[in-house]
Design a protein around this motif. Sequence first.
Motif, PDB file in Angstrom:
ATOM      1  N   THR B 103       0.814  -1.200   0.000  1.00 57.22           N
ATOM      2  CA  THR B 103       0.000   0.000   0.000  1.00 57.22           C
ATOM      3  C   THR B 103       0.858   1.263   0.000  1.00 57.22           C
ATOM      4  O   THR B 103       0.534   2.262  -0.638  1.00 57.22           O
ATOM      5  CB  THR B 103      -0.907  -0.008   1.246  1.00 57.22           C
ATOM      6  OG1 THR B 103      -1.625  -1.231   1.276  1.00 57.22           O
ATOM      7  CG2 THR B 103      -1.871   1.160   1.239  1.00 57.22           C
ATOM      8  N   ASP B 128      -0.535  -4.320  -3.832  1.00 55.06           N
ATOM      9  CA  ASP B 128      -0.375  -5.181  -2.660  1.00 55.06           C
ATOM     10  C   ASP B 128      -0.149  -6.637  -3.055  1.00 55.06           C
ATOM     11  O   ASP B 128      -0.863  -7.545  -2.632  1.00 55.06           O
ATOM     12  CB  ASP B 128      -1.606  -5.056  -1.741  1.00 55.06           C
ATOM     13  CG  ASP B 128      -1.228  -5.308  -0.286  1.00 55.06           C
ATOM     14  OD1 ASP B 128      -0.039  -5.302   0.045  1.00 55.06           O
ATOM     15  OD2 ASP B 128      -2.157  -5.510   0.512  1.00 55.06           O
TER      16      ASP B 128
ATOM     17  N   MET G   1      -7.738 -14.405   0.734  1.00 55.08           N
ATOM     18  CA  MET G   1      -7.431 -12.995   0.509  1.00 55.08           C
ATOM     19  C   MET G   1      -8.696 -12.156   0.635  1.00 55.08           C
ATOM     20  O   MET G   1      -9.769 -12.580   0.270  1.00 55.08           O
ATOM     21  CB  MET G   1      -6.850 -12.800  -0.890  1.00 55.08           C
ATOM     22  CG  MET G   1      -5.365 -13.135  -0.964  1.00 55.08           C
ATOM     23  SD  MET G   1      -4.671 -12.667  -2.556  1.00 55.08           S
ATOM     24  CE  MET G   1      -5.499 -13.843  -3.633  1.00 55.08           C
ATOM     25  N   GLU G   3      -9.858  -8.144  -0.165  1.00 52.15           N
ATOM     26  CA  GLU G   3      -9.447  -6.869  -0.750  1.00 52.15           C
ATOM     27  C   GLU G   3     -10.057  -5.723   0.024  1.00 52.15           C
ATOM     28  O   GLU G   3     -11.268  -5.691   0.250  1.00 52.15           O
ATOM     29  CB  GLU G   3      -9.892  -6.826  -2.220  1.00 52.15           C
ATOM     30  CG  GLU G   3      -9.233  -5.690  -2.985  1.00 52.15           C
ATOM     31  CD  GLU G   3      -9.593  -5.707  -4.457  1.00 52.15           C
ATOM     32  OE1 GLU G   3      -8.880  -6.370  -5.229  1.00 52.15           O
ATOM     33  OE2 GLU G   3     -10.590  -5.067  -4.837  1.00 52.15           O
ATOM     34  N   THR G  10     -11.092   2.221  -5.202  1.00 49.50           N
ATOM     35  CA  THR G  10      -9.689   1.913  -5.496  1.00 49.50           C
ATOM     36  C   THR G  10      -9.173   0.922  -4.472  1.00 49.50           C
ATOM     37  O   THR G  10      -9.341   1.122  -3.274  1.00 49.50           O
ATOM     38  CB  THR G  10      -8.837   3.184  -5.422  1.00 49.50           C
ATOM     39  OG1 THR G  10      -9.472   4.207  -6.176  1.00 49.50           O
ATOM     40  CG2 THR G  10      -7.431   2.935  -5.954  1.00 49.50           C
ATOM     41  N   PRO G  11      -8.543  -0.143  -4.911  1.00 47.46           N
ATOM     42  CA  PRO G  11      -8.067  -1.113  -3.930  1.00 47.46           C
ATOM     43  C   PRO G  11      -6.960  -0.514  -3.072  1.00 47.46           C
ATOM     44  O   PRO G  11      -6.094   0.195  -3.574  1.00 47.46           O
ATOM     45  CB  PRO G  11      -7.533  -2.263  -4.782  1.00 47.46           C
ATOM     46  CG  PRO G  11      -7.325  -1.707  -6.145  1.00 47.46           C
ATOM     47  CD  PRO G  11      -8.241  -0.530  -6.286  1.00 47.46           C
ATOM     48  N   VAL G  12      -6.991  -0.741  -1.780  1.00 47.15           N
ATOM     49  CA  VAL G  12      -6.000  -0.231  -0.840  1.00 47.15           C
ATOM     50  C   VAL G  12      -4.988  -1.313  -0.487  1.00 47.15           C
ATOM     51  O   VAL G  12      -3.788  -1.090  -0.427  1.00 47.15           O
ATOM     52  CB  VAL G  12      -6.685   0.297   0.438  1.00 47.15           C
ATOM     53  CG1 VAL G  12      -5.697   0.443   1.576  1.00 47.15           C
ATOM     54  CG2 VAL G  12      -7.391   1.606   0.154  1.00 47.15           C
ATOM     55  N   ALA G  13      -5.466  -2.517  -0.253  1.00 45.53           N
ATOM     56  CA  ALA G  13      -4.576  -3.586   0.179  1.00 45.53           C
ATOM     57  C   ALA G  13      -5.261  -4.917  -0.059  1.00 45.53           C
ATOM     58  O   ALA G  13      -6.493  -5.002  -0.105  1.00 45.53           O
ATOM     59  CB  ALA G  13      -4.232  -3.428   1.660  1.00 45.53           C
ATOM     60  N   GLU G  14      -4.459  -5.934  -0.266  1.00 42.60           N
ATOM     61  CA  GLU G  14      -4.968  -7.304  -0.312  1.00 42.60           C
ATOM     62  C   GLU G  14      -4.466  -7.973   0.956  1.00 42.60           C
ATOM     63  O   GLU G  14      -3.295  -8.339   1.052  1.00 42.60           O
ATOM     64  CB  GLU G  14      -4.402  -8.048  -1.532  1.00 42.60           C
ATOM     65  CG  GLU G  14      -4.728  -7.442  -2.862  1.00 42.60           C
ATOM     66  CD  GLU G  14      -5.693  -8.315  -3.665  1.00 42.60           C
ATOM     67  OE1 GLU G  14      -6.056  -9.419  -3.196  1.00 42.60           O
ATOM     68  OE2 GLU G  14      -6.083  -7.886  -4.756  1.00 42.60           O
ATOM     69  N   LEU G  15      -5.318  -8.120   1.925  1.00 39.87           N
ATOM     70  CA  LEU G  15      -4.881  -8.664   3.213  1.00 39.87           C
ATOM     71  C   LEU G  15      -4.620 -10.162   3.090  1.00 39.87           C
ATOM     72  O   LEU G  15      -5.348 -10.890   2.416  1.00 39.87           O
ATOM     73  CB  LEU G  15      -5.917  -8.386   4.287  1.00 39.87           C
ATOM     74  CG  LEU G  15      -6.035  -6.892   4.575  1.00 39.87           C
ATOM     75  CD1 LEU G  15      -7.197  -6.641   5.516  1.00 39.87           C
ATOM     76  CD2 LEU G  15      -4.738  -6.378   5.182  1.00 39.87           C
ATOM     77  N   ASP G  16      -3.567 -10.571   3.770  1.00 43.15           N
ATOM     78  CA  ASP G  16      -3.151 -11.971   3.701  1.00 43.15           C
ATOM     79  C   ASP G  16      -3.775 -12.729   4.879  1.00 43.15           C
ATOM     80  O   ASP G  16      -3.088 -13.178   5.777  1.00 43.15           O
ATOM     81  CB  ASP G  16      -1.619 -12.014   3.751  1.00 43.15           C
ATOM     82  CG  ASP G  16      -1.082 -13.401   3.470  1.00 43.15           C
ATOM     83  OD1 ASP G  16      -1.886 -14.304   3.175  1.00 43.15           O
ATOM     84  OD2 ASP G  16       0.141 -13.577   3.561  1.00 43.15           O
ATOM     85  N   ASP G  18      -5.011 -15.446   5.057  1.00 42.42           N
ATOM     86  CA  ASP G  18      -4.630 -16.849   5.050  1.00 42.42           C
ATOM     87  C   ASP G  18      -3.375 -17.091   5.886  1.00 42.42           C
ATOM     88  O   ASP G  18      -3.037 -18.226   6.210  1.00 42.42           O
ATOM     89  CB  ASP G  18      -4.377 -17.237   3.586  1.00 42.42           C
ATOM     90  CG  ASP G  18      -3.925 -18.664   3.425  1.00 42.42           C
ATOM     91  OD1 ASP G  18      -4.615 -19.550   3.957  1.00 42.42           O
ATOM     92  OD2 ASP G  18      -2.882 -18.881   2.775  1.00 42.42           O
ATOM     93  N   GLN G  38      -6.176   4.888   4.838  1.00 45.51           N
ATOM     94  CA  GLN G  38      -5.890   3.527   4.380  1.00 45.51           C
ATOM     95  C   GLN G  38      -5.891   2.540   5.544  1.00 45.51           C
ATOM     96  O   GLN G  38      -6.419   1.436   5.445  1.00 45.51           O
ATOM     97  CB  GLN G  38      -4.536   3.493   3.664  1.00 45.51           C
ATOM     98  CG  GLN G  38      -4.550   4.216   2.312  1.00 45.51           C
ATOM     99  CD  GLN G  38      -3.167   4.352   1.709  1.00 45.51           C
ATOM    100  OE1 GLN G  38      -2.185   4.494   2.408  1.00 45.51           O
ATOM    101  NE2 GLN G  38      -3.103   4.326   0.382  1.00 45.51           N
TER     102      GLN G  38
END
Lengths: 224, 224, 224, 224, 224, 224, 224, 224
Positions: B103, B128, G1, G3, G10-16, G18, G38
């Motif tokens: 980010t 990301d 994942m 988003e 607008t995408p900010v982050a793809e959180l992991d 998992d 964000q």
Amino acid sequence: MAESTDPDGTPVAELDLDRARRRGYPEAVLCAGKTPEQVGVIATTLREHGARTLFTRASAEHARAVLAVLPDAFHAPDCGLLAWPPEPPEPAGGRVLVVAAGTSDHPVAREALLTARHLGRSADLIVDVGIAGLHRVLGRLDDLRAARVIVVVAGMDGALPAVVAGLVAAPVVAVPTSTGYGAAFGGVAALLTMLNSCAPGVAVVNIDNGYGAGHLAAQIAAPS
Amino acid sequence: MAESTDPDGTPVAELDLDRARRRGYPEAVLCAGKTPEQVGVIATTLREHGARTLFTRASAEHARAVLAVLPDAFHAPDCGLLAWPPEPPEPAGGRVLVVAAGTSDHPVAREALLTARHLGRSADLIVDVGIAGLHRVLGRLDDLRAARVIVVVAGMDGALPAVVAGLVAAPVVAVPTSTGYGAAFGGVAALLTMLNSCAPGVAVVNIDNGYGAGHLAAQIAAPS
Amino acid sequence: MAESTDPDGTPVAELDLDRARRRGYPEAVLCAGKTPEQVGVIATTLREHGARTLFTRASAEHARAVLAVLPDAFHAPDCGLLAWPPEPPEPAGGRVLVVAAGTSDHPVAREALLTARHLGRSADLIVDVGIAGLHRVLGRLDDLRAARVIVVVAGMDGALPAVVAGLVAAPVVAVPTSTGYGAAFGGVAALLTMLNSCAPGVAVVNIDNGYGAGHLAAQIAAPS
Amino acid sequence: MAESTDPDGTPVAELDLDRARRRGYPEAVLCAGKTPEQVGVIATTLREHGARTLFTRASAEHARAVLAVLPDAFHAPDCGLLAWPPEPPEPAGGRVLVVAAGTSDHPVAREALLTARHLGRSADLIVDVGIAGLHRVLGRLDDLRAARVIVVVAGMDGALPAVVAGLVAAPVVAVPTSTGYGAAFGGVAALLTMLNSCAPGVAVVNIDNGYGAGHLAAQIAAPS
Amino acid sequence: MAESTDPDGTPVAELDLDRARRRGYPEAVLCAGKTPEQVGVIATTLREHGARTLFTRASAEHARAVLAVLPDAFHAPDCGLLAWPPEPPEPAGGRVLVVAAGTSDHPVAREALLTARHLGRSADLIVDVGIAGLHRVLGRLDDLRAARVIVVVAGMDGALPAVVAGLVAAPVVAVPTSTGYGAAFGGVAALLTMLNSCAPGVAVVNIDNGYGAGHLAAQIAAPS
Amino acid sequence: MAESTDPDGTPVAELDLDRARRRGYPEAVLCAGKTPEQVGVIATTLREHGARTLFTRASAEHARAVLAVLPDAFHAPDCGLLAWPPEPPEPAGGRVLVVAAGTSDHPVAREALLTARHLGRSADLIVDVGIAGLHRVLGRLDDLRAARVIVVVAGMDGALPAVVAGLVAAPVVAVPTSTGYGAAFGGVAALLTMLNSCAPGVAVVNIDNGYGAGHLAAQIAAPS
Amino acid sequence: MAESTDPDGTPVAELDLDRARRRGYPEAVLCAGKTPEQVGVIATTLREHGARTLFTRASAEHARAVLAVLPDAFHAPDCGLLAWPPEPPEPAGGRVLVVAAGTSDHPVAREALLTARHLGRSADLIVDVGIAGLHRVLGRLDDLRAARVIVVVAGMDGALPAVVAGLVAAPVVAVPTSTGYGAAFGGVAALLTMLNSCAPGVAVVNIDNGYGAGHLAAQIAAPS
Amino acid sequence: MAESTDPDGTPVAELDLDRARRRGYPEAVLCAGKTPEQVGVIATTLREHGARTLFTRASAEHARAVLAVLPDAFHAPDCGLLAWPPEPPEPAGGRVLVVAAGTSDHPVAREALLTARHLGRSADLIVDVGIAGLHRVLGRLDDLRAARVIVVVAGMDGALPAVVAGLVAAPVVAVPTSTGYGAAFGGVAALLTMLNSCAPGVAVVNIDNGYGAGHLAAQIAAPS
């Protein structure tokens, strides 16, 4: 403490024979920077005290000086390591896995592997698992996830430890190597990459320090 | 050439208006390091010549000075870019894909994206996609393989470009960012990682240089 | 994947034979840092799989080990490159032009030239076009403007890529070399110059990395 | 020598008033790092001795302190310079030409210009002559060749001095500036470029050191 | 321009024979980084054009290659310099004085001295005038003040140029040398000292660059 | 040992009150990096134990926190030092002379001076004795030769300690300062100059470390 | 994942998300470099998925954005850490001991401590155990020897980890801090000391990286 | 002053024979960087003036050249030192203790020891007192506390001087050595550690500068 002196009585080294008792791991003698004569004197003192010891970064001349005194010592010329007594102790604790990114990283990886074994761990080696072909890493996922600690040895971009750390629960000991040229700066590029790993769980040691990585891995995988 | 002068006649800049003809790409004005007044003088000269231009690294004050002269200019405050005329040209050539590792790398990635578009390419952005979770990269393989050139923006360990380059046939333009702290050294760690990429096919530009990356990508993806 | 092992079965390398299919370009073996024996083992594996390969930074000893296994390989001792099969593929895509600033930059320029050819591009070389005499650059303007991509090789002040990039529409791949002394810092000065080029359109690779530059140029000039 | 003391008698500075006689050039007071009070005390001592002096790198507060004591001093706020007496001496010796690569290098170029003038030389300034558009340099060839010494001020890639030095017989005084970002490292990239200039005849001074460049140019162009 | 080619027609160098006319000073060939064969080819081209030339940083092998073609060339093995024709031109312009801080700086000082002479200046050398014994500097004050320009060569702390510059009206060309060890960092410490000289009037060139210093001094002391 | 805790019992510091007995010199508290609250807690503990202490690098806020607890403490705001008890001990041992190269080095020189005094030495200060005018140094020769140890404080080129050390029998403690700009690199240039001093007898401490210099000087000049 | 998108999509982050399953440890969000907006968007996504998370290097503004979404989150403003859910899991595995050399290293040490706890370990903190008074280290020998892993946090000379590692059998995680000034170079001096530790068993992480150290310690002390 | 000239009259060095009178310590000739012939010429001049001198960093060839002229000179090949006349003066002043951290630091420690003795101090040497086993330091406390000044020689982490300085009242002269590899950077890591010592009272000299340390120690321990 045991004082080693050269023939005319000048002290050469004060060996820390107490270390095995105090820390639980044997002494190691860094041969680089010492004369073969000094290394021979130290080997003699060790033989007298019967203390388990590793000799690291030994040139052919260093090795000759050690083997003259301890002829049955184990010697791995590819990584400059000698060990005495030659047989590692019976393995205990968790599994150590050593992973080398490229063929050129092999000597450092071998130093880590043999150190871990002579400090009492069961240890294995996988070579040439660079990130330029991710399938090589991903194809080893089972091996990676079975280890208590993984030593990852890599030069050039030094990116492999972060990739591995992102795939497993175990801690990763990252060893930058001086493999590379130009802006690799003798391993500095790989060192910085490892220190800045996006994935947490990466423990960094000095450039080309296979011994230190093997030692640290042995401590991490020590039996409770 | 067109000379910009400030109100008392001191020359401010000699604009390279010939550049579009000579190189095929418009002039860009790096606002950082210039006073808002100087940027305003330059904008006035540009308006007189009707030349397509980008303004990069524009602070809010720089932007106000540009918009006072060119009120219809496109302005993206998140990455300090202005473009005039506001509409990018009709896209031609190959696809540009911009990929940001985290980010925090977003502003630099946006600068690259918008530059490529205003230089006449079709361009998209994915954010990301760090290597700490490889599945995020691998899940985008189709997008990655569809591009004529990929701009990869990453700070900290800077390892993403090498990973991407190992997966595709297209050239990768790598942009180190100053994201990170400590031994990231303001982007130097990522820069070195990229220069030492195990995978060939990685073109490196200056730290945080989204504009340069977008420009280079536009040139690589130019129609034959 | 194909595993190379040395005579006693220790794995030497896992060749990424899949790379040609996945990326469209053949594998390359960086000989520096490997023993001649290891390089010979790898050459044997390659012969078995019939895979097109480059060997880079090969010393005379490395070359002997390769030629013992692949006697018909092409060998350019001036830049330490071997290629097998010896004939490059039929050229396709755009023209690659390699420009060397000085005579001392010749080996790196040759490595770039030969790499581009063996990756399937038509490529030419111009030498000694330093900026201390601008007429030498300006006298080559037609050649420069005819190329799809220009590889510029320069040491010392490393200023040539920026000058060239300012004159053409094509992207420039800049290769800093370790030519120079004192504050040239083994190519670091040239590297920094290139990363800070006033003219956009400069893609930088590692110091002395002729192979990487040739590879990148081949990708940029690839047929659509 | 003249001792400046602050109100309670602590010595502030020992001015080298003998310098004009010994070296032929007036004293200069670097204001940065001194308090406005200290600068004011020094200005008072100078007024008492009537000695020609420059004040460099003066902030607005420093300038106020000087002007309180020497109200008729010349003040150029754009480059932080004050001069007293305000009028430069009658010009003598050869012509000094100051060339700035970009608009952002203007303050440093102005400091060089004004220093040369206040040290008794005739001096002119040309701005925005970067190498990204060589025609801008080549269009000034007559001016360049008419000077006894040329001061070239450039940041980022710092390549302009080498290009200029290759075109003229006169010595070039090169001033790297901190203009740029990322791997410009606050002027270090430009500094290294200049030290490694392919063309001989380049004299380098410290980053942003316009004063030093103007002084050196005045000495080089001194009347015999 | 004159193209040198090696026996099979590969171009070796494009000599800038126009340089004497354009800049007023002869061409110089930096031998380090070139093969003796390449240097021999260049010497042959020069002989054909009868152009005055210096060969710098020539090893014994380089010198043999030059002398095989130009047997009457002047050769100073202590500093690796050859000059052809062997006699310097009749001296004109101001006096050049070269000052070396220590015995180890002698080769660099000699390169500066001989370069200045072969570029047409009258030049002298004083050695071992370090600042650890200031009386050695102060005892030479008359010589120092009689010169039009002073080249000061110093390694280790590199402090001599600042001390000299504080004593004279003439400009000082400072050459840091790689003399020293440890934190001298191959001349970097001396380089930084010189760039930060408290005394203005110090022009810095690259580490060990005696040729560049002699060239710059010849330009500064050129007849009007 | 005395533990300082903050109001909720979290330990703040373990003061080494034993230090005066063990080493013969009082404890010092480096305020920079601590919160004013933490410094206040430490001051309270000290008051309880009545231990002589210095507070160094104290901002105005730190000073307020100390003075709230120890209202009679000595405070020198120009160099951020506080001392308690306010009166230094009766001087004993040899004379300490502190020499500052320029006005900007004054705060660091003052820190050294006051530290030496509060550690029990007689100490004096001379300012503005730079090497750009050697007569300023040479005019102080009697003072310099009368000291048991000389602390020399200098930024920029950092050349003064070597010049002084060449003139006297006493050891010189050299303190590089961050005075300067550009390639002064925040004191690194001066530090390197001092480490590479041609004249032996120069003891170097950290950049801007006036406290450390004063402490070391006090130890060197200690009564036998 | 999962988003995260900002209000306009607008995408900010793809959180992991998992990660907990894959690696066994929760996700952490590095707030520095992200806008508070964000961070707020990310916190919202996390709440929706109910995933345990740490927020590190959170400024007061970042913290407000997190607490607006997760009002019951744990917040430690002294080290910029938030944790959600607020209670750490029930401790399992070995003991983690965090040791800070000085008061200024406290925030980094606290970050390590809290991270280890929120990752499921029992952890304690000892402060101000510098090597300038060895008795402070030696007085804690029992505590040191009782830990499964020791995190040692130190700035300036960074010598404490080597001293501790020499006393215990457990591995030491060394965290250099940016405490110090001058040649401490923002933690680089301490970093190098730790990488070169004479005593084996020292795992180094990035400067000021308390989070990384706590995470690594938690992995090392994980239950088998 | 005495001028040494080589056989054809070129001056080699201006010896500072006045130094013993001016500073109270003999001249020393740094052989590294000089040719054996130059060293022989200097030895001849010294013999003529009968001046006490040290020759440092003498290779076997340098030593032969000295011994040919001064056959009774003292020669310690292990540290490259020669002294003439061979017997040190009768010791006076305080005791100097030299402590070496490891066997590899022995040559530097010996150079310090012999320098101190030949400058008129009583001096002793203790080896192998690294901090990895603190009991080795602590077991020498009486020796350490009996010295007027302690020279501590250490490479790698360079932590020993800070540990020693924390235990004694005497000043410590710290000598970093180039012992180590990788991120030891040829002694830079140890140098930085010493400059950042937590314990005050550490005087740092250049890397491997045993001569300088011995000289400084002799000055510190000089009789009042």
